[in-house]
Write an enzyme that holds these catalytic residues in place. Sequence first.
Site, short mmCIF file in Angstrom:
data_model
loop_
_atom_site.label_atom_id
_atom_site.label_comp_id
_atom_site.label_asym_id
_atom_site.label_seq_id
_atom_site.Cartn_x
_atom_site.Cartn_y
_atom_site.Cartn_z
N ASP A 61 4.01 2.19 -4.37
CA ASP A 61 3.04 2.94 -5.16
C ASP A 61 2.81 2.16 -6.46
O ASP A 61 3.75 2.02 -7.26
CB ASP A 61 3.62 4.34 -5.44
CG ASP A 61 2.72 5.20 -6.29
OD1 ASP A 61 1.72 4.68 -6.82
OD2 ASP A 61 3.02 6.41 -6.43
N VAL A 62 1.57 1.68 -6.68
CA VAL A 62 1.31 0.86 -7.88
C VAL A 62 1.53 1.65 -9.17
O VAL A 62 1.67 1.06 -10.24
CB VAL A 62 -0.12 0.25 -7.89
CG1 VAL A 62 -0.32 -0.72 -6.74
CG2 VAL A 62 -1.20 1.33 -7.90
N ASN A 116 -5.52 -4.56 -6.75
CA ASN A 116 -6.74 -3.99 -6.17
C ASN A 116 -6.69 -2.49 -5.90
O ASN A 116 -7.73 -1.83 -5.88
CB ASN A 116 -7.02 -4.75 -4.85
CG ASN A 116 -8.06 -4.07 -4.00
OD1 ASN A 116 -9.25 -4.12 -4.31
ND2 ASN A 116 -7.61 -3.39 -2.95
N TYR A 143 -13.33 7.95 -13.74
CA TYR A 143 -13.44 6.66 -13.04
C TYR A 143 -13.97 5.59 -14.00
O TYR A 143 -13.41 4.49 -14.08
CB TYR A 143 -14.34 6.82 -11.82
CG TYR A 143 -14.31 5.63 -10.89
CD1 TYR A 143 -13.15 5.32 -10.18
CD2 TYR A 143 -15.43 4.82 -10.70
CE1 TYR A 143 -13.12 4.22 -9.31
CE2 TYR A 143 -15.41 3.74 -9.83
CZ TYR A 143 -14.25 3.45 -9.14
OH TYR A 143 -14.22 2.36 -8.28
N ASP A 153 0.85 -1.20 0.00
CA ASP A 153 0.00 0.00 0.00
C ASP A 153 0.88 1.25 0.00
O ASP A 153 2.03 1.22 0.43
CB ASP A 153 -0.92 0.01 1.23
CG ASP A 153 -2.18 0.83 1.01
OD1 ASP A 153 -3.25 0.23 0.78
OD2 ASP A 153 -2.10 2.08 1.06
N LYS A 181 -12.16 2.17 -15.19
CA LYS A 181 -12.72 0.87 -14.81
C LYS A 181 -13.18 0.06 -16.03
O LYS A 181 -13.10 -1.16 -16.03
CB LYS A 181 -13.86 1.06 -13.79
CG LYS A 181 -13.38 1.60 -12.44
CD LYS A 181 -12.34 0.68 -11.80
CE LYS A 181 -11.89 1.12 -10.42
NZ LYS A 181 -10.88 0.21 -9.84
N1 LIG Z 1 -15.77 0.92 -2.37
C1 LIG Z 1 -16.50 0.84 -3.46
O1 LIG Z 1 -17.69 1.20 -3.49
C2 LIG Z 1 -15.87 0.28 -4.71
C3 LIG Z 1 -16.72 -0.10 -5.76
C4 LIG Z 1 -16.17 -0.60 -6.92
C5 LIG Z 1 -14.80 -0.75 -7.04
N2 LIG Z 1 -13.99 -0.37 -6.02
C6 LIG Z 1 -12.54 -0.52 -6.21
O2 LIG Z 1 -11.99 -1.29 -5.16
C7 LIG Z 1 -10.60 -0.98 -5.03
C8 LIG Z 1 -10.28 -0.77 -3.56
O3 LIG Z 1 -10.98 0.39 -3.11
P1 LIG Z 1 -11.63 0.51 -1.66
O4 LIG Z 1 -13.05 0.82 -1.87
O5 LIG Z 1 -11.23 -0.61 -0.80
O6 LIG Z 1 -10.95 1.89 -1.21
P2 LIG Z 1 -10.02 2.26 0.06
O7 LIG Z 1 -9.63 3.69 -0.16
O8 LIG Z 1 -10.69 1.89 1.32
O9 LIG Z 1 -8.74 1.33 -0.16
C9 LIG Z 1 -7.86 1.54 -1.23
C10 LIG Z 1 -6.43 1.33 -0.78
O10 LIG Z 1 -5.58 1.56 -1.92
C11 LIG Z 1 -4.44 2.30 -1.47
N3 LIG Z 1 -3.85 3.04 -2.60
C12 LIG Z 1 -4.35 4.13 -3.24
N4 LIG Z 1 -3.51 4.52 -4.20
C13 LIG Z 1 -2.46 3.66 -4.18
C14 LIG Z 1 -1.28 3.55 -4.95
N5 LIG Z 1 -0.99 4.43 -5.92
N6 LIG Z 1 -0.41 2.54 -4.67
C15 LIG Z 1 -0.67 1.66 -3.67
N7 LIG Z 1 -1.78 1.73 -2.91
C16 LIG Z 1 -2.67 2.72 -3.16
C17 LIG Z 1 -4.98 3.22 -0.39
O11 LIG Z 1 -3.95 3.67 0.48
C18 LIG Z 1 -5.99 2.33 0.30
O12 LIG Z 1 -5.41 1.64 1.39
C19 LIG Z 1 -10.36 0.24 -5.92
O13 LIG Z 1 -9.77 -0.19 -7.14
C20 LIG Z 1 -11.76 0.77 -6.16
O14 LIG Z 1 -11.86 1.51 -7.36
C21 LIG Z 1 -14.49 0.12 -4.86
#
Ligand SMILES: NC(=O)c1ccc[n+]([C@@H]2O[C@H](COP(=O)([O-])OP(=O)(O)OC[C@H]3O[C@@H](n4cnc5c(N)ncnc54)[C@H](O)[C@@H]3O)[C@@H](O)[C@H]2O)c1
Length: 287
Positions: A63-64, A90, A156, A37, A160
């Site tokens: 950082d991804v 993810n 977004y 992360d 996606k």
């Molecule tokens: N929560 C929703 O409603 C939802 C719906 C559809 C898809 N998603 C997708 O699920 C995935 C996870 O999101 P989430 O909802 O758990 O959000 P979240 O913000 O709770 O978790 C995301 C994590 O990714 C980390 N992160 C962000 N940028 C980064 C980078 N450049 N390098 C490494 N780590 C990084 C953040 O620090 C965080 O810990 C994302 O791809 C998001 O688009 C989420």
Amino acid sequence: MKEFKGKVAVITGAANGIGFAIAKECARREIKIVIADIDAKDLKRAEEQLKADGAEVLAVEMDVMKFEDMEMLAKIALERFKHIDLLFNNAGVVIAGPAWLLSLNDWEWVMRANVGGIVHGEKVFIPIMLKQDTDCHIVNTSSVAGLLHLNGMSAYHTSKFAAVGLSESTYLDLQCETDKIKMSVFCPGFIQTDLDNCERHRPDIYKNDMSQSYYQSDLYKEEEQKKHKVIKGGMPIDTIGATIFKAIEEEKFYILTHAELNPLIGLRVKNMFEGGSPSMDVIKGVK
Ligand SMILES: NC(=O)c1ccc[n+]([C@@H]2O[C@H](COP(=O)([O-])OP(=O)(O)OC[C@H]3O[C@@H](n4cnc5c(N)ncnc54)[C@H](O)[C@@H]3O)[C@@H](O)[C@H]2O)c1
């Protein structure tokens, strides 16, 4: 894959939300976990929680968006655990706003994190998995926003939809290459996480000039409020890890979470066949 005990999983964006839910499910299944992360503080907290649950965990701040960070992640993971069996691409971020009002910084940040992050993961880890020649599974996190559309979410959606396309084409390319590496794309609807507060993960190089008119506008404030409302009002996260692992066991490619949205995905496709246009009915169905 049906047996998980002793396998090794790499999860990006694992300090919070969906990534952390996957990590907890890995711990439950006695999988060794590499959590990666960008947020060092949250990563530490996640590592401590997983260790307290008895998991074998390696935490890597990275950082991804940076290919060299992904290479470093693989190197450290292999040094510690010798093999990689599961990869969860993810990590992701969200921003709201119409295409023409978002800054180029917004576009670059969301595309590099949500698409670049998966490209980097695939480029680094698939050659490792091919060389291992063992049973592996990759899950890319996209979103239902990669299968249907809302207004006000242009960057977004772009990222996606790209993540779905990338996963589909990688799945086919892998099928031509090996029967050992399976693949899924995770397309959830809204889930209660901290995704709506992801601005804290925006690197300095992509920071916006907040004095620009869009960021001072009522539209921007409305889009921000909408983002908080839909994510905090989403599905509770408790079952997400189990849902993803059930799909891995069943070798399902598309992993969806909100059955009520499926007819809207169908409506979008029907509109295409009938020569129609993006429909506000889809949007009304989601809200
Ligand atoms: N929560 C929703 O409603 C939802 C719906 C559809 C898809 N998603 C997708 O699920 C995935 C996870 O999101 P989430 O909802 O758990 O959000 P979240 O913000 O709770 O978790 C995301 C994590 O990714 C980390 N992160 C962000 N940028 C980064 C980078 N450049 N390098 C490494 N780590 C990084 C953040 O620090 C965080 O810990 C994302 O791809 C998001 O688009 C989420």
